[in-house]
Design an enzyme around this catalytic site. Sequence first.
Site, PDB file in Angstrom:
ATOM      1  N   ARG A 110      37.940  44.973  -1.752  1.00 28.56           N
ATOM      2  CA  ARG A 110      38.670  45.275  -0.522  1.00 28.56           C
ATOM      3  C   ARG A 110      38.596  46.757  -0.226  1.00 28.56           C
ATOM      4  NH1 ARG A 110      43.067  47.644   1.185  1.00 28.56           N
ATOM      5  NH2 ARG A 110      43.913  47.983  -0.894  1.00 28.56           N
ATOM      6  N   VAL A 111      38.326  47.058   1.033  1.00 27.52           N
ATOM      7  CA  VAL A 111      38.484  48.411   1.564  1.00 27.52           C
ATOM      8  C   VAL A 111      39.395  48.299   2.771  1.00 27.52           C
ATOM      9  CG1 VAL A 111      36.322  49.399   0.708  1.00 27.52           C
ATOM     10  CG2 VAL A 111      36.341  48.199   2.893  1.00 27.52           C
ATOM     11  N   SER A 112      40.000  49.402   3.167  1.00 25.91           N
ATOM     12  CA  SER A 112      41.013  49.368   4.225  1.00 25.91           C
ATOM     13  C   SER A 112      40.446  49.344   5.628  1.00 25.91           C
ATOM     14  CB  SER A 112      41.954  50.563   4.076  1.00 25.91           C
ATOM     15  OG  SER A 112      42.626  50.476   2.846  1.00 25.91           O
ATOM     16  N   SER A 113      39.243  49.848   5.811  1.00 28.28           N
ATOM     17  CA  SER A 113      38.714  49.893   7.176  1.00 28.28           C
ATOM     18  C   SER A 113      37.234  49.532   7.201  1.00 28.28           C
ATOM     19  CB  SER A 113      38.935  51.272   7.800  1.00 28.28           C
ATOM     20  OG  SER A 113      38.222  52.243   7.087  1.00 28.28           O
ATOM     21  N   GLN A 158      34.524  51.869   5.784  1.00 28.45           N
ATOM     22  CA  GLN A 158      34.479  52.145   4.351  1.00 28.45           C
ATOM     23  C   GLN A 158      33.530  51.161   3.673  1.00 28.45           C
ATOM     24  OE1 GLN A 158      38.719  51.897   3.514  1.00 28.45           O
ATOM     25  NE2 GLN A 158      38.808  54.111   3.278  1.00 28.45           N
TER      26      GLN A 158
END
Length: 186
Positions: free
Chosen positions: A11-14, A17
Amino acid sequence: MSKHQRVGYKRVSSVDQNTARQLDGVELDRVFEDKASGKDTNRPALLDAIKYLREGDTLVVHSMDRLARNTEDLLRIVRELNDKRASVEFVKERLTFSGNGADPMAQLMMTMLGGFAQFERSIILERQREGIAVAKSNGAYKGRKPALTAEQVAQLTARATAGEKKAFLAREFGISRETLYRYLNA
């Protein structure tokens, strides 16, 4: 007899990324990947991964903060997976939580590390707010760049006034409905 699988979750936030460094070199049978905030657990790939896991499988995650942003969510997700008799492995922390029985020391470590991560996140946000306040008082903070140009706002307003559906307009202009209403009410 079925083979137990090692299932990766990244998982990345945006969207801009990259997940490349997460689980690099870790042998996995399948990988699920989200590009979404960790503020809640309602993430499509996470939910799919949880559904996919079977008894004996292991969910492999780069670090605790990639699975959950707060201790409560972290403990709940791991408990739910352990209840399914699936394990959860955190590569960075070198911890595995097995579905084969409770390990009080592992539970303590997960709770403490999750608490530290949540505390660290809170401190980062507090420092960010303080920095923005100082920059604003010095006239250096301009805020976020507008999502739409003045011409786009005029088009958006005209089309919304003409009766076009707001959800459709938001998608077409690449903005959230909240942002759309902010422009319409300005």
